[in-house]
Scaffold this motif. Structure first.
Motif, short mmCIF file in Angstrom:
data_model
loop_
_atom_site.label_atom_id
_atom_site.label_comp_id
_atom_site.label_asym_id
_atom_site.label_seq_id
_atom_site.Cartn_x
_atom_site.Cartn_y
_atom_site.Cartn_z
N TYR A 85 -25.00 20.24 -21.40
CA TYR A 85 -25.27 18.92 -21.96
C TYR A 85 -25.82 19.01 -23.38
O TYR A 85 -25.57 18.12 -24.21
N LYS B 135 -24.92 21.13 -25.67
CA LYS B 135 -23.79 21.34 -26.57
C LYS B 135 -23.09 20.02 -26.87
O LYS B 135 -22.57 19.81 -27.97
N GLU B 136 -23.07 19.11 -25.88
CA GLU B 136 -22.39 17.82 -26.06
C GLU B 136 -23.29 16.77 -26.71
O GLU B 136 -22.80 15.74 -27.17
N THR C 297 -22.74 14.68 -30.19
CA THR C 297 -21.65 13.70 -30.29
C THR C 297 -21.56 12.76 -29.09
O THR C 297 -20.70 11.88 -29.06
N ASN C 298 -22.42 12.96 -28.11
CA ASN C 298 -22.34 12.15 -26.89
C ASN C 298 -23.76 11.74 -26.48
O ASN C 298 -24.54 12.56 -26.02
N SER D 245 -24.80 12.46 -22.86
CA SER D 245 -25.13 13.87 -22.64
C SER D 245 -26.51 14.19 -23.18
O SER D 245 -27.27 14.97 -22.59
#
Length: 235
Positions: free
Chosen positions: A115, A117-118, A121-122, A125
């Protein structure tokens, strides 16, 4: 509570109104309960749901006795296991709640890394990473996590102050805990300090109209002008 009332309402609409014989409170005895359970069994209602429904009906009978509505009180001693084993499943998996499976620290770290790493952009996450991180480090109840305010993080003394809970069904934020000892200050280690520093910075980078105004550590996605934390179901 509103939560309990909501469950009783669902049980009434989905099961009692359809499968309970039409009787007066004074006629609601074991034979009526057995017929109700037979009907649920034919409708393939799970045993665990039957058990909860019986418990809810018994609670309702107790309340009707308080309100002097003349219910049959002998039904309060009714037990599916002891009095109507016909609907008791032979399969243990249908009787018992599933056992809690504990994740190893390494497994939790792998989930957090995914999560993280995401997160840039998210937003979902990022929320998931921060929520899981707080739960993993401090072991708080979800109501305590939702009740966390930004001011609860004391970077000067490396402490996280647990002062209240947020329970939507009970009116939102309460400056009150399960017991007096639950109000506490927890030491923040290096990982906790980094987590809160990252998360608060991440919130500041988002749409200012959504998050910067909020006092909560995990503000709602769609506040609609009301300052409140993320929804319990979403969390």
């Amino acid at each position: 509570s509103k939560h309990s009332a909501g469950w009783y309402d669902i049980d009434y609409r989905l099961r009692i109104s359809k499968y309970m014989p039409d009787v007066l409170l004074s006629e609601l005895d074991q034979l009526v309960m057995e017929e109700y359970l037979d009907n649920l069994l034919k409708a393939k209602v799970p045993y665990k749901t039957m058990k909860r429904s019986v418990a809810g009906i018994k609670t309702f009978i107790k309340r009707m006795a308080v309100e002097r509505e003349n219910p049959r009180l002998d039904l309060l001693s009714f037990s599916i296991v002891n009095d109507y084993a016909k609907v008791y499943p032979k399969d243990d998996d249908l009787i018992h709640e599933p056992e809690v499976q504990m994740l190893k620290d390494e497994e939790v770290k792998n989930i957090l890394n995914l999560y993280y790493k995401e997160a840039p952009t998210n937003l979902e996450s990022a929320y998931t990473f921060a929520l899981l991180g707080v739960l993993f480090i401090f072991g708080l109840r979800m109501s305590e996590v939702l009740g966390l305010k930004k001011a609860n993080v004391d970077f000067d003394n490396n402490l996280l102050h647990i002062k209240g809970v947020y329970i939507q069904a009970e009116g939102g934020y309460r400056n009150k805990m399960k017991n007096r000892g639950s109000k506490r200050s927890l030491d923040m280690d290096e990982n906790a300090i980094k987590l809160f520093d990252w998360w608060l910075g991440h919130l500041d980078q988002q749409d200012k109209s959504k998050f910067s105004y909020s006092v909560y550590m995990f503000p709602a996605f769609k506040p609609n002008g009301e300052d409140k934390p993320i929804c319990y179901k979403t969390a």
